[in-house]
Design a protein around this motif. Sequence first.
Motif, PDB file in Angstrom:
ATOM      1  N   ASP A 169       0.828  -1.204   0.000  1.00  0.00           N
ATOM      2  CA  ASP A 169       0.000   0.000   0.000  1.00  0.00           C
ATOM      3  C   ASP A 169       0.861   1.253   0.000  1.00  0.00           C
ATOM      4  OD1 ASP A 169      -2.530  -1.394   0.162  1.00  0.00           O
ATOM      5  OD2 ASP A 169      -2.102  -1.738   2.286  1.00  0.00           O
ATOM      6  N   GLU A 219       1.468   4.100  -3.082  1.00  0.00           N
ATOM      7  CA  GLU A 219       1.319   5.547  -2.892  1.00  0.00           C
ATOM      8  C   GLU A 219       2.568   6.280  -3.338  1.00  0.00           C
ATOM      9  OE1 GLU A 219      -0.046   9.346  -1.901  1.00  0.00           O
ATOM     10  OE2 GLU A 219      -1.125   7.486  -2.329  1.00  0.00           O
ATOM     11  N   HIS A 251       2.658   6.296  -7.088  1.00  0.00           N
ATOM     12  CA  HIS A 251       1.670   7.263  -7.585  1.00  0.00           C
ATOM     13  C   HIS A 251       2.209   8.684  -7.495  1.00  0.00           C
ATOM     14  CE1 HIS A 251      -2.216   9.126  -8.320  1.00  0.00           C
ATOM     15  NE2 HIS A 251      -2.053   9.826  -7.198  1.00  0.00           N
ATOM     16  N   ARG A 252       2.811   9.027  -6.391  1.00  0.00           N
ATOM     17  CA  ARG A 252       3.389  10.364  -6.221  1.00  0.00           C
ATOM     18  C   ARG A 252       4.513  10.602  -7.222  1.00  0.00           C
ATOM     19  NH1 ARG A 252       3.888  11.231   0.322  1.00  0.00           N
ATOM     20  NH2 ARG A 252       1.693  10.879   0.805  1.00  0.00           N
TER      21      ARG A 252
END
Length: 99
Positions: free
Chosen positions: A87, A91, A94-95
């Motif tokens: 998870d 993230e 994605h950033r």
Amino acid sequence: MSKQTHEFLPVLESVIAARRATDPEASYTALLLSRGTPYIAQKVGEEAVELAIAAVLGERERTVSEAADLLYHLLVLLADANLSLADVSAELAHRHAQS
């Protein structure tokens, strides 16, 4: 740093998950999980402060030790929240894609 070094974090994550079912008197991880989120979060905060102090003081060995403590307690906190390294990695990816 070897690939094997990075592969240990998922192993530790699995060990933490398995310790949920362990007697808190027999396992520090089980004890942390039994005390609940506020206690685990406090431990994460304590370890983060200890890491920051060691880094500012330039204490290399202590910085490594405190970073290990922080990672361990962070993994326990993630497990408590039913989250995983995957998870967090998603993230971060994605950033990165947005920057």
